[in-house]
Design an enzyme around this catalytic site. Structure first.
Site, short mmCIF file in Angstrom:
data_model
loop_
_atom_site.label_atom_id
_atom_site.label_comp_id
_atom_site.label_asym_id
_atom_site.label_seq_id
_atom_site.Cartn_x
_atom_site.Cartn_y
_atom_site.Cartn_z
N ASP A 39 79.18 92.77 22.38
CA ASP A 39 78.80 92.47 23.75
C ASP A 39 80.05 92.33 24.61
O ASP A 39 81.13 91.99 24.10
CB ASP A 39 78.00 91.16 23.81
CG ASP A 39 76.60 91.31 23.23
OD1 ASP A 39 76.12 92.45 23.12
OD2 ASP A 39 75.99 90.28 22.89
N TYR A 67 82.51 86.29 12.17
CA TYR A 67 82.75 85.89 13.55
C TYR A 67 83.21 84.44 13.63
O TYR A 67 82.87 83.62 12.77
CB TYR A 67 81.45 85.99 14.38
CG TYR A 67 80.82 87.35 14.44
CD1 TYR A 67 81.12 88.22 15.49
CD2 TYR A 67 79.92 87.77 13.47
CE1 TYR A 67 80.52 89.48 15.55
CE2 TYR A 67 79.32 89.02 13.53
CZ TYR A 67 79.63 89.87 14.58
OH TYR A 67 79.04 91.10 14.63
N ASP A 81 73.32 82.98 25.61
CA ASP A 81 74.75 82.69 25.70
C ASP A 81 75.04 82.17 27.11
O ASP A 81 74.16 82.14 27.97
CB ASP A 81 75.61 83.91 25.35
CG ASP A 81 75.35 85.10 26.26
OD1 ASP A 81 75.17 84.92 27.48
OD2 ASP A 81 75.34 86.24 25.75
N ARG A 173 74.31 84.91 18.72
CA ARG A 173 73.80 84.08 19.81
C ARG A 173 72.39 83.56 19.52
O ARG A 173 72.03 82.45 19.90
CB ARG A 173 73.85 84.82 21.14
CG ARG A 173 73.24 86.18 21.19
CD ARG A 173 73.77 86.94 22.42
NE ARG A 173 73.48 88.36 22.33
CZ ARG A 173 72.51 88.96 22.98
NH1 ARG A 173 71.70 88.26 23.77
NH2 ARG A 173 72.33 90.26 22.86
#
Length: 288
Positions: A39, A67, A81, A173
């Site tokens: 993203d 991540y 988010d 997310r």
């Protein structure tokens, strides 16, 4: 023409396709694709395939990823988010211990409902296209696997950094959102940095500025993507001719599995699978 893999440290605010477009201009090569979308708000490891190496894109997104994610508790948004529209704020009455207990429920095989702001297609339409029109549609849960999930540190009153190692298709997310729901206070993702993808880490990554300065010199050979597989080296012209003509290679005595096959001069020719005494090509990488 340039050919190989670039591990880009994607900057915030860029789409993965923005990165590819920039690299097409720098390298003067039209055939460029990425493995594993990030993203715009996310940074970190983005494998980019150049020239003949684009044949390997299909293999890049199948592996696990890792991540470092920011979790903000007490805030729920429509995008899951902090870039999205605020839907609800709640007081946060939980600490690190309660968070760690809640996260333990999300390790291993789980199911996630894809967020509306995602590229998943339903009825031929991408969900984010429908979401931007104010529409919400029913989404089926999808199986993913969370291999590791830990709290690294508390960075604010209701802010934490998480390390997530997960399978293909995991929405971090959504993981943050679901953890907030489980705690009763809501939550969303406040930052995201990918530290591993396709077997490459941040230690392998370069910036777009470095590529602008050094160009094709930074390209990695495509066989690096398959480094986990054993190598098989062709030793005679007849074998190499068979391989380059797309025929199976007689190779008795090998263990079942996938192999990197190299020609007599050391050129990486193909990724192959051994079965019944033969190596059969899965994907060829010789030629232009």
């Amino acid at each position: 023409m340039p050919s190989g893999i670039l591990i880009i440290d994607k900057p915030a605010g860029w789409t993965s396709m923005d990165v590819c477009a920039k690299l097409r201009g720098i390298l003067q090569e039209r055939r460029i694709g990425h493995g594993g979308t990030l993203d715009p708000m996310a940074t970190g490891v983005l494998p980019v395939f150049v020239g003949n190496a684009t044949k390997a894109v299909e293999f890049a997104d199948k592996s696990d990823k890792e991540y470092i994610a920011g979790l903000r508790l007490g805030l729920t948004t429509n995008t899951q988010d902090t870039t999205g529209e605020i839907l609800e704020t709640r007081p946060v009455g939980v600490g690190r211990e309660e968070l760690e207990a809640a996260l333990s429920r999300f390790t291993g095989p789980i199911e996630q409902i894809p967020p509306m702001y995602s590229a998943v297609k339903i009825g031929g339409k991408k969900l984010y296209e429908l979401a931007r029109k104010g529409q919400e549609v029913e989404r089926r849960p999808r199986p993913v696997t969370i291999h590791a999930l830990e709290v690294l540190e508390r960075t604010g009153e209701a802010e934490y950094l998480l390390r997530v190692r997960c399978s293909k298709g995991t929405y971090v997310r959504t993981l943050c959102h679901d953890a907030g729901q489980a705690l009763g206070c809501g939550g969303c993702m406040s930052s995201l940095r990918r530290t591993m993808a396709a077997g490459f880490t941040l230690a392998d990554a370069v910036t777009l500025e470095q590529v602008r300065e050094r160009g094709a010199a930074l390209l990695r050979p495509v066989d690096g993507l398959f480094a986990a597989y054993p190598a098989y080296h062709i030793t005679n012209p007849g074998q190499e001719r068979l391989c380059r003509n797309g025929n199976p290679l007689p190779a008795p005595g090998l263990a079942p599995g996938q192999y990197r096959v190299y020609g007599r001069e050391g050129e990486f020719l193909c990724l192959s699978r051994w079965e019944k005494g033969q190596l059969r090509s899965i994907k060829n990488f010789f030629g232009g």
